[in-house]
Design a protein around this motif. Sequence first.
Motif, PDB file in Angstrom:
ATOM      1  N   THR A   5       0.731  -1.174   0.027  1.00 20.55           N
ATOM      2  CA  THR A   5       0.102   0.051   0.188  1.00 20.55           C
ATOM      3  C   THR A   5       0.707   1.339   0.095  1.00 20.55           C
ATOM      4  OG1 THR A   5      -0.244  -0.345   2.410  1.00 20.55           O
ATOM      5  CG2 THR A   5      -1.984  -1.020   1.067  1.00 20.55           C
ATOM      6  N   ASP A   6       2.013   1.187   0.068  1.00 24.05           N
ATOM      7  CA  ASP A   6       3.051   2.081   0.064  1.00 24.05           C
ATOM      8  C   ASP A   6       3.126   2.663  -1.528  1.00 24.05           C
ATOM      9  OD1 ASP A   6       3.143   2.882   2.709  1.00 24.05           O
ATOM     10  OD2 ASP A   6       4.789   1.837   3.138  1.00 24.05           O
ATOM     11  N   ASN A   7       2.844   1.578  -2.617  1.00 28.34           N
ATOM     12  CA  ASN A   7       3.276   1.753  -3.810  1.00 28.34           C
ATOM     13  C   ASN A   7       2.618   3.159  -4.019  1.00 28.34           C
ATOM     14  OD1 ASN A   7       2.599   1.732  -6.566  1.00 28.34           O
ATOM     15  ND2 ASN A   7       3.350  -0.443  -6.491  1.00 28.34           N
ATOM     16  N   PRO A   8       3.339   4.074  -4.840  1.00 24.23           N
ATOM     17  CA  PRO A   8       2.698   5.283  -5.237  1.00 24.23           C
ATOM     18  C   PRO A   8       1.336   5.318  -6.002  1.00 24.23           C
ATOM     19  CG  PRO A   8       5.330   5.176  -5.841  1.00 24.23           C
ATOM     20  CD  PRO A   8       4.844   3.750  -5.519  1.00 24.23           C
ATOM     21  N   ILE A   9       1.189   3.867  -6.849  1.00 23.44           N
ATOM     22  CA  ILE A   9       0.019   4.058  -7.373  1.00 23.44           C
ATOM     23  C   ILE A   9      -1.344   4.102  -6.563  1.00 23.44           C
ATOM     24  CG2 ILE A   9      -1.478   2.538  -8.824  1.00 23.44           C
ATOM     25  CD1 ILE A   9       1.020   1.278 -10.092  1.00 23.44           C
ATOM     26  N   ILE A  10      -1.203   3.578  -5.292  1.00 17.47           N
ATOM     27  CA  ILE A  10      -1.987   3.549  -4.238  1.00 17.47           C
ATOM     28  C   ILE A  10      -2.109   4.781  -3.504  1.00 17.47           C
ATOM     29  CG2 ILE A  10      -2.977   2.478  -2.310  1.00 17.47           C
ATOM     30  CD1 ILE A  10      -2.196  -0.148  -3.292  1.00 17.47           C
ATOM     31  N   GLY A  16     -10.270  11.151 -10.483  1.00 19.53           N
ATOM     32  CA  GLY A  16     -10.031  11.679 -11.620  1.00 19.53           C
ATOM     33  C   GLY A  16      -8.912  11.644 -12.402  1.00 19.53           C
ATOM     34  N   LYS A  17      -7.727  10.943 -11.575  1.00 22.84           N
ATOM     35  CA  LYS A  17      -6.585  10.488 -12.092  1.00 22.84           C
ATOM     36  C   LYS A  17      -6.694   8.981 -12.628  1.00 22.84           C
ATOM     37  CE  LYS A  17      -3.246  12.912  -9.201  1.00 22.84           C
ATOM     38  NZ  LYS A  17      -2.311  12.933  -8.460  1.00 22.84           N
ATOM     39  N   PRO A  18      -6.234   8.594 -13.605  1.00 24.98           N
ATOM     40  CA  PRO A  18      -6.150   7.293 -13.925  1.00 24.98           C
ATOM     41  C   PRO A  18      -5.751   6.485 -13.034  1.00 24.98           C
ATOM     42  CG  PRO A  18      -4.912   8.204 -15.685  1.00 24.98           C
ATOM     43  CD  PRO A  18      -5.416   9.418 -14.741  1.00 24.98           C
ATOM     44  N   PHE A  19      -6.187   5.089 -12.819  1.00 25.00           N
ATOM     45  CA  PHE A  19      -5.760   4.010 -11.836  1.00 25.00           C
ATOM     46  C   PHE A  19      -4.937   2.913 -12.616  1.00 25.00           C
ATOM     47  CE2 PHE A  19      -5.300   0.818  -8.920  1.00 25.00           C
ATOM     48  CZ  PHE A  19      -5.255   1.596  -7.474  1.00 25.00           C
ATOM     49  N   TYR A 102      -8.898   0.274  -3.994  1.00 22.72           N
ATOM     50  CA  TYR A 102      -8.089   1.528  -3.733  1.00 22.72           C
ATOM     51  C   TYR A 102      -8.392   2.561  -4.842  1.00 22.72           C
ATOM     52  CZ  TYR A 102      -5.395  -1.801  -0.790  1.00 22.72           C
ATOM     53  OH  TYR A 102      -5.193  -2.988   0.147  1.00 22.72           O
ATOM     54  N   ASP A 103      -9.075   2.164  -5.667  1.00 24.34           N
ATOM     55  CA  ASP A 103      -9.214   3.288  -6.836  1.00 24.34           C
ATOM     56  C   ASP A 103     -10.337   4.168  -6.381  1.00 24.34           C
ATOM     57  OD1 ASP A 103      -9.922   4.518  -9.070  1.00 24.34           O
ATOM     58  OD2 ASP A 103     -10.176   2.756 -10.439  1.00 24.34           O
ATOM     59  N   LYS A 104      -9.832   5.484  -6.256  1.00 28.46           N
ATOM     60  CA  LYS A 104     -10.888   6.444  -5.711  1.00 28.46           C
ATOM     61  C   LYS A 104     -11.843   6.990  -6.709  1.00 28.46           C
ATOM     62  CE  LYS A 104      -7.936   8.389  -2.020  1.00 28.46           C
ATOM     63  NZ  LYS A 104      -7.050   7.094  -1.878  1.00 28.46           N
TER      64      LYS A 104
END
Length: 172
Positions: A5-10, A16-19, A102-104
């Motif tokens: 969960t420390d991955n920058p993607i998460i 509004g940002k692509p996941f 995790y995808d907002k």
Amino acid sequence: MIINTDNPIIKYSDKGKPFPYDKLFFATIEPYILEFKNARLEKLTEDDAARCLARIYKRMEVNGVSVLSFFKEDLDKWINLDQYHRTMNLANLIARDIFCCYDKNRYDENGEFDVCDRIYCIVSKTGEKDYIYGEEYVKGVHLGKKHLTPESEYFKQLMEFNVQGKLPKEKD
């Protein structure tokens, strides 16, 4: 396999940002990619990447059922695609299930994260199941005691439902 969960993607995901599901999926299963090809997926040719992912899918289960059986209808729809694109499409389907919480962009109107009724694992050569799940703790307000994050509680519940046989064995 515990999801990092420390991955920058998460960590830096925002509405509004692509996941990038596929990148997070490949980072999570990287030990298995390295086991088969001894190189990161992006360093492989399309042919080698497809072969590597196909080997992983053969050992992967969803809710105790082979991933290839579970997603047979989807795979049949992609019959005209080459092996690389079929394996990448399947990676995207799997990743959307695993990382939906995790995808907002997938939060509902009440700010609740998205959930799925599928838990994935990779079966080792010895038959041991390596589940893909989140396990992150945060300090609580009472006595500084640590407790699971809501996403980690979701994965814990999925694991419990899987043990109880409450998860679907076929795709809806």
